[in-house]
Design a protein around this motif. Sequence first.
Motif, PDB file in Angstrom:
ATOM      1  N   PHE A   1       9.461 -11.789  14.110  1.00  0.00           N
ATOM      2  CA  PHE A   1       9.502 -11.472  15.535  1.00  0.00           C
ATOM      3  C   PHE A   1       9.373  -9.966  15.751  1.00  0.00           C
ATOM      4  O   PHE A   1       8.566  -9.511  16.563  1.00  0.00           O
ATOM      5  N   LEU A   2      10.174  -9.176  15.043  1.00  0.00           N
ATOM      6  CA  LEU A   2      10.152  -7.725  15.218  1.00  0.00           C
ATOM      7  C   LEU A   2       8.801  -7.138  14.802  1.00  0.00           C
ATOM      8  O   LEU A   2       8.285  -6.229  15.459  1.00  0.00           O
ATOM      9  N   GLU A   3       8.224  -7.663  13.751  1.00  0.00           N
ATOM     10  CA  GLU A   3       6.901  -7.216  13.297  1.00  0.00           C
ATOM     11  C   GLU A   3       5.837  -7.545  14.361  1.00  0.00           C
ATOM     12  O   GLU A   3       5.006  -6.703  14.701  1.00  0.00           O
ATOM     13  N   SER A   4       5.882  -8.745  14.888  1.00  0.00           N
ATOM     14  CA  SER A   4       4.909  -9.165  15.904  1.00  0.00           C
ATOM     15  C   SER A   4       5.099  -8.399  17.204  1.00  0.00           C
ATOM     16  O   SER A   4       4.129  -8.118  17.919  1.00  0.00           O
ATOM     17  N   GLN A   5       6.331  -8.053  17.526  1.00  0.00           N
ATOM     18  CA  GLN A   5       6.591  -7.265  18.724  1.00  0.00           C
ATOM     19  C   GLN A   5       5.892  -5.906  18.618  1.00  0.00           C
ATOM     20  O   GLN A   5       5.267  -5.451  19.581  1.00  0.00           O
ATOM     21  N   LYS A   6       5.975  -5.267  17.461  1.00  0.00           N
ATOM     22  CA  LYS A   6       5.295  -3.982  17.250  1.00  0.00           C
ATOM     23  C   LYS A   6       3.780  -4.142  17.368  1.00  0.00           C
ATOM     24  O   LYS A   6       3.107  -3.297  17.955  1.00  0.00           O
ATOM     25  N   ILE A   7       3.255  -5.218  16.809  1.00  0.00           N
ATOM     26  CA  ILE A   7       1.818  -5.474  16.883  1.00  0.00           C
ATOM     27  C   ILE A   7       1.384  -5.650  18.332  1.00  0.00           C
ATOM     28  O   ILE A   7       0.368  -5.082  18.763  1.00  0.00           O
ATOM     29  N   LEU A   8       2.144  -6.408  19.106  1.00  0.00           N
ATOM     30  CA  LEU A   8       1.792  -6.648  20.500  1.00  0.00           C
ATOM     31  C   LEU A   8       1.876  -5.370  21.323  1.00  0.00           C
ATOM     32  O   LEU A   8       0.984  -5.087  22.129  1.00  0.00           O
ATOM     33  N   VAL A   9       2.914  -4.575  21.130  1.00  0.00           N
ATOM     34  CA  VAL A   9       3.048  -3.312  21.866  1.00  0.00           C
ATOM     35  C   VAL A   9       1.871  -2.395  21.541  1.00  0.00           C
ATOM     36  O   VAL A   9       1.264  -1.805  22.443  1.00  0.00           O
ATOM     37  N   ALA A  10       1.513  -2.262  20.275  1.00  0.00           N
ATOM     38  CA  ALA A  10       0.378  -1.420  19.882  1.00  0.00           C
ATOM     39  C   ALA A  10      -0.922  -1.937  20.497  1.00  0.00           C
ATOM     40  O   ALA A  10      -1.752  -1.151  20.981  1.00  0.00           O
ATOM     41  N   PHE A  11      -1.105  -3.245  20.506  1.00  0.00           N
ATOM     42  CA  PHE A  11      -2.300  -3.853  21.097  1.00  0.00           C
ATOM     43  C   PHE A  11      -2.384  -3.543  22.592  1.00  0.00           C
ATOM     44  O   PHE A  11      -3.434  -3.145  23.104  1.00  0.00           O
ATOM     45  N   LEU A  12      -1.274  -3.710  23.313  1.00  0.00           N
ATOM     46  CA  LEU A  12      -1.268  -3.458  24.755  1.00  0.00           C
ATOM     47  C   LEU A  12      -1.462  -1.979  25.074  1.00  0.00           C
ATOM     48  O   LEU A  12      -2.156  -1.633  26.034  1.00  0.00           O
ATOM     49  N   GLU A  13      -0.881  -1.097  24.266  1.00  0.00           N
ATOM     50  CA  GLU A  13      -1.090   0.340  24.473  1.00  0.00           C
ATOM     51  C   GLU A  13      -2.542   0.713  24.255  1.00  0.00           C
ATOM     52  O   GLU A  13      -3.108   1.513  25.006  1.00  0.00           O
ATOM     53  N   MET A  14      -3.180   0.117  23.245  1.00  0.00           N
ATOM     54  CA  MET A  14      -4.596   0.380  22.992  1.00  0.00           C
ATOM     55  C   MET A  14      -5.448  -0.111  24.176  1.00  0.00           C
ATOM     56  O   MET A  14      -6.351   0.573  24.633  1.00  0.00           O
ATOM     57  N   LYS A  15      -5.138  -1.297  24.694  1.00  0.00           N
ATOM     58  CA  LYS A  15      -5.860  -1.826  25.843  1.00  0.00           C
ATOM     59  C   LYS A  15      -5.696  -0.940  27.065  1.00  0.00           C
ATOM     60  O   LYS A  15      -6.644  -0.695  27.807  1.00  0.00           O
ATOM     61  N   GLU A  16      -4.471  -0.433  27.259  1.00  0.00           N
ATOM     62  CA  GLU A  16      -4.223   0.445  28.412  1.00  0.00           C
ATOM     63  C   GLU A  16      -5.019   1.741  28.282  1.00  0.00           C
ATOM     64  O   GLU A  16      -5.623   2.208  29.251  1.00  0.00           O
ATOM     65  N   ARG A  17      -5.046   2.330  27.085  1.00  0.00           N
ATOM     66  CA  ARG A  17      -5.816   3.554  26.875  1.00  0.00           C
ATOM     67  C   ARG A  17      -7.301   3.328  27.121  1.00  0.00           C
ATOM     68  O   ARG A  17      -7.961   4.122  27.777  1.00  0.00           O
ATOM     69  N   SER A  18      -7.831   2.238  26.601  1.00  0.00           N
ATOM     70  CA  SER A  18      -9.263   1.971  26.778  1.00  0.00           C
ATOM     71  C   SER A  18      -9.579   1.665  28.240  1.00  0.00           C
ATOM     72  O   SER A  18     -10.656   1.995  28.728  1.00  0.00           O
ATOM     73  N   HIS A  19      -8.645   1.068  28.968  1.00  0.00           N
ATOM     74  CA  HIS A  19      -8.842   0.762  30.401  1.00  0.00           C
ATOM     75  C   HIS A  19      -8.872   2.058  31.212  1.00  0.00           C
ATOM     76  O   HIS A  19      -9.655   2.200  32.153  1.00  0.00           O
ATOM     77  N   ARG A  20      -8.019   3.032  30.841  1.00  0.00           N
ATOM     78  CA  ARG A  20      -7.996   4.310  31.559  1.00  0.00           C
ATOM     79  C   ARG A  20      -9.279   5.097  31.329  1.00  0.00           C
ATOM     80  O   ARG A  20      -9.674   5.868  32.185  1.00  0.00           O
ATOM     81  N   LEU A  21      -9.899   4.932  30.175  1.00  0.00           N
ATOM     82  CA  LEU A  21     -11.133   5.673  29.864  1.00  0.00           C
ATOM     83  C   LEU A  21     -12.339   5.127  30.633  1.00  0.00           C
ATOM     84  O   LEU A  21     -13.332   5.821  30.800  1.00  0.00           O
ATOM     85  N   THR A  22     -12.265   3.887  31.078  1.00  0.00           N
ATOM     86  CA  THR A  22     -13.417   3.295  31.787  1.00  0.00           C
ATOM     87  C   THR A  22     -13.339   3.492  33.273  1.00  0.00           C
ATOM     88  O   THR A  22     -12.448   3.886  33.877  1.00  0.00           O
TER      89      THR A  22
END
Length: 131
Positions: A110-131
Motif C-alpha cells: 500500500f505505502l509503495e503504491s501510494q508513492k507511485i500514485l503521488v509521483a504519477f499525479l504530480e507528473m500529470k499535473e506538471r505536464s498539464h501546466r506546460l500545455t
Amino acid sequence: MKKIIFTGVVLLCACLMIAAFIFFSTMTDPIPPQVRAGWYLPGQNIVWTTSGKDFEPAGQERLILAGNRDASTPQFPMLSQFSRYENYTHFGTNDQYVIAAWYFNDERKFLESQKILVAFLEMKERSHRLT
C-alpha cells in the motif's frame, strides 16, 4: 473417578473454546480482497443537487454508469492486483469520468503504491501546466 471424568470434560471444553477463539480471531476479514475493491464504488448512477446562489434555482447533476471492470484502470499505473473501476458519462455534457478503487491487504505494498500514485499525479499535473 467421576471427578476425573468431569475435570477431563471441562478441560476438553476449555481447550476447544480457546482453539475456536484463536481460529476465529485470525479470521477477522473473511471477505476476499477481490470483492473488497468494489465495495467503495457507487455501482449505480450518481445524482446530486447543487444549491443555487441567492434566488437562483437549484440544479441537478447526473452521472450515468457506463460500465465497470474488475481490473486496473488503464489511465493509471498498476497499483494493486485487487482493483475495480467504473466509467461514468455526464448526462448534460457527455464528459467522461472514471472512479477507481484499489484494495490492499499488505501495508508495505500500500505505502509503495501510494508513492507511485503521488509521483504519477504530480507528473500529470506538471505536464498539464506546460500545455
